[in-house]
Design a protein around this motif. Structure first.
Motif, PDB file in Angstrom:
ATOM      1  N   GLU A 180       0.842  -1.194   0.000  1.00 51.54           N
ATOM      2  CA  GLU A 180       0.000   0.000   0.000  1.00 51.54           C
ATOM      3  C   GLU A 180       0.878   1.245   0.000  1.00 51.54           C
ATOM      4  O   GLU A 180       1.849   1.342   0.744  1.00 51.54           O
ATOM      5  N   GLY A 181       0.541   2.195  -0.862  1.00 49.04           N
ATOM      6  CA  GLY A 181       1.293   3.450  -0.926  1.00 49.04           C
ATOM      7  C   GLY A 181       0.380   4.619  -1.141  1.00 49.04           C
ATOM      8  O   GLY A 181      -0.857   4.477  -1.205  1.00 49.04           O
ATOM      9  N   GLU A 182       0.957   5.813  -1.271  1.00 46.96           N
ATOM     10  CA  GLU A 182       0.167   7.028  -1.438  1.00 46.96           C
ATOM     11  C   GLU A 182      -0.606   7.015  -2.752  1.00 46.96           C
ATOM     12  O   GLU A 182      -1.707   7.551  -2.835  1.00 46.96           O
ATOM     13  N   GLU A 183      -0.027   6.407  -3.792  1.00 49.55           N
ATOM     14  CA  GLU A 183      -0.678   6.405  -5.099  1.00 49.55           C
ATOM     15  C   GLU A 183      -1.690   5.287  -5.248  1.00 49.55           C
ATOM     16  O   GLU A 183      -2.480   5.281  -6.193  1.00 49.55           O
ATOM     17  N   GLY A 184      -1.672   4.314  -4.340  1.00 47.33           N
ATOM     18  CA  GLY A 184      -2.598   3.188  -4.419  1.00 47.33           C
ATOM     19  C   GLY A 184      -1.909   1.895  -4.033  1.00 47.33           C
ATOM     20  O   GLY A 184      -0.842   1.899  -3.407  1.00 47.33           O
ATOM     21  N   THR A 185      -2.510   0.787  -4.399  1.00 46.73           N
ATOM     22  CA  THR A 185      -1.956  -0.530  -4.098  1.00 46.73           C
ATOM     23  C   THR A 185      -1.052  -0.969  -5.242  1.00 46.73           C
ATOM     24  O   THR A 185      -1.438  -0.915  -6.407  1.00 46.73           O
ATOM     25  N   PHE A 233       9.059  -5.885 -11.351  1.00 46.48           N
ATOM     26  CA  PHE A 233       7.989  -5.108 -11.993  1.00 46.48           C
ATOM     27  C   PHE A 233       7.017  -4.619 -10.923  1.00 46.48           C
ATOM     28  O   PHE A 233       6.573  -5.418 -10.086  1.00 46.48           O
ATOM     29  N   THR A 234       6.691  -3.339 -10.966  1.00 41.23           N
ATOM     30  CA  THR A 234       5.769  -2.755 -10.002  1.00 41.23           C
ATOM     31  C   THR A 234       4.536  -2.253 -10.745  1.00 41.23           C
ATOM     32  O   THR A 234       4.635  -1.357 -11.597  1.00 41.23           O
ATOM     33  N   LEU A 235       3.396  -2.835 -10.429  1.00 40.51           N
ATOM     34  CA  LEU A 235       2.125  -2.465 -11.043  1.00 40.51           C
ATOM     35  C   LEU A 235       1.281  -1.750  -9.997  1.00 40.51           C
ATOM     36  O   LEU A 235       0.830  -2.364  -9.041  1.00 40.51           O
ATOM     37  N   THR A 236       1.105  -0.443 -10.190  1.00 39.39           N
ATOM     38  CA  THR A 236       0.367   0.349  -9.213  1.00 39.39           C
ATOM     39  C   THR A 236      -1.058   0.557  -9.667  1.00 39.39           C
ATOM     40  O   THR A 236      -1.301   1.110 -10.750  1.00 39.39           O
ATOM     41  N   MET A 237      -1.981   0.072  -8.856  1.00 38.98           N
ATOM     42  CA  MET A 237      -3.407   0.160  -9.164  1.00 38.98           C
ATOM     43  C   MET A 237      -4.011   1.291  -8.352  1.00 38.98           C
ATOM     44  O   MET A 237      -4.186   1.166  -7.130  1.00 38.98           O
ATOM     45  N   THR A 238      -4.270   2.427  -9.006  1.00 38.40           N
ATOM     46  CA  THR A 238      -4.800   3.586  -8.322  1.00 38.40           C
ATOM     47  C   THR A 238      -6.272   3.400  -8.023  1.00 38.40           C
ATOM     48  O   THR A 238      -6.986   2.701  -8.735  1.00 38.40           O
ATOM     49  N   ALA A 239      -6.736   4.060  -6.997  1.00 42.54           N
ATOM     50  CA  ALA A 239      -8.140   3.952  -6.583  1.00 42.54           C
ATOM     51  C   ALA A 239      -9.025   4.709  -7.551  1.00 42.54           C
ATOM     52  O   ALA A 239      -8.637   5.693  -8.145  1.00 42.54           O
TER      53      ALA A 239
END
Length: 211
Positions: free
Chosen positions: A189-194, A205-211
């Motif tokens: 969990e981060g500021e930009e999403g999960t 590889f980092t896949l950031t899923m924003t809310a």
């Protein structure tokens, strides 16, 4: 369609590879022959003139000569390409569909590490690495797709399956495969999403899923 199939078969056979290989499409420079009524559906199905193509060998043959071109507006177009013909076709989402992932061991120098090996419905087998990255969304848009699909694409996972010269062909990672990747990876969990963090050999590889 019949003449094109024979021509593609001859072109692929001329590559003289002992195993399933993609012919050197980047070396072929035919002029545009026109538009062919072939559609690659978002679910991976191939259709011709309103009827689904059900012969796996024919789909495999066409998939081997897929070619993409991106214009200055980052719009992508897809073609079936031979040494003497190039026919534009329609692709609703990605031209390939990733339907399997396996964790295998690969040697890196003196050490062995687990890697993510992906398989497409067309028979491509690819290990995720810097040349075959996993990402959310595509780096270009399909001008023929509607806005709803473009919004959906932005949050979907893809794998770069083939890079032939300037032609980049991505595979949409099937939902079931992505669920398996979630189990294999780490959710943060981060500021930009999960973010889903995946490791494959020396690549991360980092896949950031924003809310």
């Amino acid at each position: 369609m019949g003449e094109l199939s024979q021509q593609i078969e001859q072109s692929v056979a001329a590559a003289n590879h002992p195993t399933r290989q993609i012919p050197p499409l980047e070396k072929w420079q035919p002029k545009l022959s026109g538009t062919m009524d072939v559609v690659v559906k978002a679910n991976g199905e191939w259709w011709h003139e309103g009827s689904q193509i059900t012969r796996p060998l024919l789909i495999d043959l066409f998939a081997k000569v897929l070619w993409s071109e991106v214009d200055d507006n980052h719009h992508v177009q897809y073609f079936l390409k031979t040494p003497v013909e190039k026919w534009q076709i329609q692709v609703e989402d990605a031209p390939l569909l990733v339907n399997q992932v396996d964790v295998i061991t690969k040697q890196f120098g003196d050490t062995s590490k687990p890697v993510l090996q992906f398989t497409t419905t067309q028979g491509d087998v690819v290990i995720a690495d810097e040349q075959h990255p996993i990402r959310l969304g595509l780096p270009f848009t399909n001008a023929t797709s509607d806005e709803l699909l473009k919004q959906k694409q932005a949050s979907q996972p893809y794998l770069l399956v083939r890079q032939n010269g300037d032609s980049a062909l991505y595979g949409l990672i099937h939902r079931n495969v992505f669920y398996h990747l979630i189990k294999l990876g780490e959710l943060v969990e981060g500021e930009e999403g999960t973010s889903l963090i995946l490791h494959s050999g020396d690549s991360t590889f980092t896949l950031t899923m924003t809310a």
